[in-house]
Structure formats: C-alpha cells, structure tokens
Design a protein around this motif. Structure first.
Motif, PDB file in Angstrom:
ATOM      1  N   PRO A  41       0.825  -1.203   0.000  1.00 28.86           N
ATOM      2  CA  PRO A  41       0.000   0.000   0.000  1.00 28.86           C
ATOM      3  C   PRO A  41       0.861   1.256   0.000  1.00 28.86           C
ATOM      4  O   PRO A  41       1.955   1.265   0.554  1.00 28.86           O
ATOM      5  CB  PRO A  41      -0.813  -0.119   1.294  1.00 28.86           C
ATOM      6  N   GLY A  42       0.372   2.299  -0.640  1.00 32.32           N
ATOM      7  CA  GLY A  42       1.109   3.551  -0.643  1.00 32.32           C
ATOM      8  C   GLY A  42       1.000   4.267  -1.970  1.00 32.32           C
ATOM      9  O   GLY A  42       0.361   3.803  -2.924  1.00 32.32           O
ATOM     10  N   LEU A  43       1.649   5.409  -2.034  1.00 30.69           N
ATOM     11  CA  LEU A  43       1.566   6.271  -3.202  1.00 30.69           C
ATOM     12  C   LEU A  43       2.085   5.577  -4.456  1.00 30.69           C
ATOM     13  O   LEU A  43       1.489   5.698  -5.531  1.00 30.69           O
ATOM     14  CB  LEU A  43       2.338   7.565  -2.942  1.00 30.69           C
ATOM     15  N   ARG A  44       3.197   4.878  -4.344  1.00 35.12           N
ATOM     16  CA  ARG A  44       3.786   4.249  -5.530  1.00 35.12           C
ATOM     17  C   ARG A  44       2.779   3.338  -6.220  1.00 35.12           C
ATOM     18  O   ARG A  44       2.637   3.385  -7.452  1.00 35.12           O
ATOM     19  CB  ARG A  44       5.037   3.455  -5.146  1.00 35.12           C
ATOM     20  N   SER A  45       2.095   2.496  -5.456  1.00 36.83           N
ATOM     21  CA  SER A  45       1.150   1.553  -6.056  1.00 36.83           C
ATOM     22  C   SER A  45      -0.011   2.280  -6.725  1.00 36.83           C
ATOM     23  O   SER A  45      -0.450   1.896  -7.819  1.00 36.83           O
ATOM     24  CB  SER A  45       0.625   0.591  -4.987  1.00 36.83           C
ATOM     25  N   LEU A  46      -0.513   3.308  -6.085  1.00 33.29           N
ATOM     26  CA  LEU A  46      -1.618   4.050  -6.683  1.00 33.29           C
ATOM     27  C   LEU A  46      -1.177   4.722  -7.980  1.00 33.29           C
ATOM     28  O   LEU A  46      -1.905   4.693  -8.989  1.00 33.29           O
ATOM     29  CB  LEU A  46      -2.160   5.090  -5.706  1.00 33.29           C
ATOM     30  N   ARG A  66      10.200   5.244 -17.254  1.00 32.63           N
ATOM     31  CA  ARG A  66      10.706   6.623 -17.302  1.00 32.63           C
ATOM     32  C   ARG A  66      10.367   7.363 -16.019  1.00 32.63           C
ATOM     33  O   ARG A  66      11.206   8.099 -15.468  1.00 32.63           O
ATOM     34  CB  ARG A  66      10.119   7.353 -18.510  1.00 32.63           C
ATOM     35  N   LEU A  67       9.157   7.182 -15.531  1.00 34.78           N
ATOM     36  CA  LEU A  67       8.750   7.827 -14.280  1.00 34.78           C
ATOM     37  C   LEU A  67       9.601   7.342 -13.105  1.00 34.78           C
ATOM     38  O   LEU A  67       9.998   8.134 -12.244  1.00 34.78           O
ATOM     39  CB  LEU A  67       7.273   7.546 -14.006  1.00 34.78           C
ATOM     40  N   LEU A  71      11.431   9.554 -10.459  1.00 28.54           N
ATOM     41  CA  LEU A  71      10.700   9.806  -9.218  1.00 28.54           C
ATOM     42  C   LEU A  71      10.905   8.772  -8.109  1.00 28.54           C
ATOM     43  O   LEU A  71      10.488   9.020  -6.974  1.00 28.54           O
ATOM     44  CB  LEU A  71       9.194   9.897  -9.514  1.00 28.54           C
ATOM     45  N   ALA A  72      11.484   7.615  -8.415  1.00 28.81           N
ATOM     46  CA  ALA A  72      11.636   6.589  -7.377  1.00 28.81           C
ATOM     47  C   ALA A  72      12.398   7.157  -6.185  1.00 28.81           C
ATOM     48  O   ALA A  72      13.348   7.926  -6.370  1.00 28.81           O
ATOM     49  CB  ALA A  72      12.373   5.376  -7.952  1.00 28.81           C
ATOM     50  N   PRO A  73      11.957   6.810  -4.951  1.00 27.82           N
ATOM     51  CA  PRO A  73      10.942   5.836  -4.555  1.00 27.82           C
ATOM     52  C   PRO A  73       9.526   6.419  -4.419  1.00 27.82           C
ATOM     53  O   PRO A  73       8.721   5.917  -3.620  1.00 27.82           O
ATOM     54  CB  PRO A  73      11.448   5.345  -3.202  1.00 27.82           C
ATOM     55  N   ALA A  81       7.344  17.968  -6.538  1.00 23.51           N
ATOM     56  CA  ALA A  81       8.409  18.820  -7.071  1.00 23.51           C
ATOM     57  C   ALA A  81       8.580  18.666  -8.578  1.00 23.51           C
ATOM     58  O   ALA A  81       9.236  19.484  -9.220  1.00 23.51           O
ATOM     59  CB  ALA A  81       9.728  18.504  -6.364  1.00 23.51           C
ATOM     60  N   CYS A  82       7.994  17.617  -9.136  1.00 22.06           N
ATOM     61  CA  CYS A  82       8.051  17.386 -10.584  1.00 22.06           C
ATOM     62  C   CYS A  82       6.825  18.054 -11.206  1.00 22.06           C
ATOM     63  O   CYS A  82       5.689  17.684 -10.907  1.00 22.06           O
ATOM     64  CB  CYS A  82       8.051  15.885 -10.858  1.00 22.06           C
ATOM     65  N   SER A  83       7.027  19.019 -12.040  1.00 26.79           N
ATOM     66  CA  SER A  83       5.909  19.790 -12.592  1.00 26.79           C
ATOM     67  C   SER A  83       5.019  18.936 -13.479  1.00 26.79           C
ATOM     68  O   SER A  83       5.439  17.886 -13.986  1.00 26.79           O
ATOM     69  CB  SER A  83       6.435  20.972 -13.396  1.00 26.79           C
ATOM     70  N   GLU A  84       3.797  19.397 -13.676  1.00 25.01           N
ATOM     71  CA  GLU A  84       2.890  18.686 -14.571  1.00 25.01           C
ATOM     72  C   GLU A  84       3.468  18.636 -15.982  1.00 25.01           C
ATOM     73  O   GLU A  84       3.315  17.631 -16.681  1.00 25.01           O
ATOM     74  CB  GLU A  84       1.519  19.356 -14.571  1.00 25.01           C
ATOM     75  N   ALA A  85       4.136  19.687 -16.385  1.00 17.77           N
ATOM     76  CA  ALA A  85       4.744  19.697 -17.720  1.00 17.77           C
ATOM     77  C   ALA A  85       5.797  18.607 -17.842  1.00 17.77           C
ATOM     78  O   ALA A  85       5.886  17.918 -18.872  1.00 17.77           O
ATOM     79  CB  ALA A  85       5.354  21.067 -18.005  1.00 17.77           C
TER      80      ALA A  85
END
Length: 210
Positions: A41-46, A66-67, A71-73, A81-85
């Motif tokens: 459970p957690g953000l990564r799985s979602l 690529r993500l 972004l890991a972990p 901190a990673c912009s939508e763009a």
C-alpha cells in the motif's frame, strides 16, 4: 472472508464462487488458480495503477520505467516537485499528471490510509475516490492489490467485461453497470471472480498467465 492473503484463501474463495457460477471452473481447468496480485500500500502503487489506466501493457511499462528513473521511490514531495509539464514529457496525459499531484497531496496530508492503518472498506474507497482523477476502477484495483480485500470489484475494467462476455456467453459486452449487477451473486468473493476473469482474458489473447 474479508481478505485474500494466501493461495489457500483463494482456493476457498474460488470454490465458493464455482458453487454459484459453475462456468468459473472452466478457467481453473484451463489455467489453474490465478496469481494473487499483491502490492504494497502507498503512493507508488496508486500511481502505477493511474499510469496503466486505459493504455496497453507495453505502453504502461515504458512510461512507468521513465517515471521510476525520475521519481523513485515516489515520495510525495518528490512527485510534487516534478511539474505537470515534466510529468507529461515523461509520457503521462495532462489528466494523469494532475492526478499524480492530487494523489501525492493526499498521501502527504494523511488523507489516505496506508500500511498499519486498517480502515473499513467503504472508508478507504471514499478516501481514494476523493482524490481528483481517481474513480471507482482505480480505487477498486488499488484495494484489490494493496488491502487484499476479498470482495473488490473493478466493474469498469474492459478486460473483465470482455472475459465475462465470452465465459458467460453474453450477447454484448457488459458495461460497468451491467457488471455490477452480474456480480451481485458473487459477493463476498468478487475479487476471486476478477482474478479468474483476468486469467480467462489472458487465455483468450494467448498471453502468458501471471
């Protein structure tokens, strides 16, 4: 039965399901018991579920790789901190990029229960669908994998719909509403039905099981 943690529990759930709908036994005969789809459970799985939504398996894998390099972990602050763009440049749609940020906010602020915080099913589903961009399909996939609930049912899943149409000899592919009605007799083991239908779908597409 409220959870599916083990193969023995899955076997019991499948036996209960087959007693109600014997055609599920055909899937087990052809492919064996389906694998349990467990994730932490957690953000990564979602975020992985959001990434894979409505795209092919190969496309989802390529985008996720690529993500992950960026972004890991998958800590909330790093995602924010990673912009939508930049998220779009990594392969996400604009809508999924916004959902990434909304989910990161929710986990950072404690709005979604995580490991060690056991919540009733309805509470966790409500928390998840309260995140902008997270609908019932995403929420049910998340609880099926991470909370390991025995009765999760992602009715809008196209693979489940196509598999149900074939296995149950339906004249048309059932939509989410029809899938909800179809699965009512399968409570409280609808997760087992989902796992078997995914297995059947993979068989139809000549994809490897697992």
């Amino acid at each position: 039965m409220t959870r599916l943690d083990t193969t023995d529990q899955l076997s019991a759930a499948v036996a209960r399901l087959v007693a109600v709908e014997p055609r599920f036994a055909l899937v087990v005969e052809r492919h064996g018991l389906p694998p349990l789809r467990h994730e932490e459970p957690g953000l990564r799985s979602l975020l992985r579920i959001v990434t894979d939504q409505l795209i092919s398996l190969s496309a989802g894998e390529a985008i996720w790789n690529r993500l992950a390099r960026r972004l890991a972990p998958f800590e909330p602050d790093a995602v924010l901190a990673c912009s939508e763009a930049e998220l779009r440049a990594l392969g996400l749609s604009a809508a999924k990029a916004r959902t990434f940020h909304a989910a990161a906010h929710a986990f950072r602020d404690g709005a979604i229960a995580t490991q060690g915080k056991v919540q009733p099913e309805t509470d966790l589903l409500r928390q998840l669908t309260g995140v902008s961009g997270v609908g019932p399909w995403t929420a049910n996939i998340y609880v099926l994998m991470t909370a390991r609930w025995a009765d999760a049912w992602p009715a809008a899943d196209l693979a489940l719909q196509r598999a149900a149409m074939d296995l149950l000899s339906l004249p048309v592919r059932p939509d989410a509403r029809a899938m909800g009605a179809l699965a009512e007799p399968w409570r409280p083991v609808r997760t087992a039905a989902a796992l078997l239908l995914w297995s059947h779908y993979r068989g139809l597409k000549r994809m490897p099981q697992g």
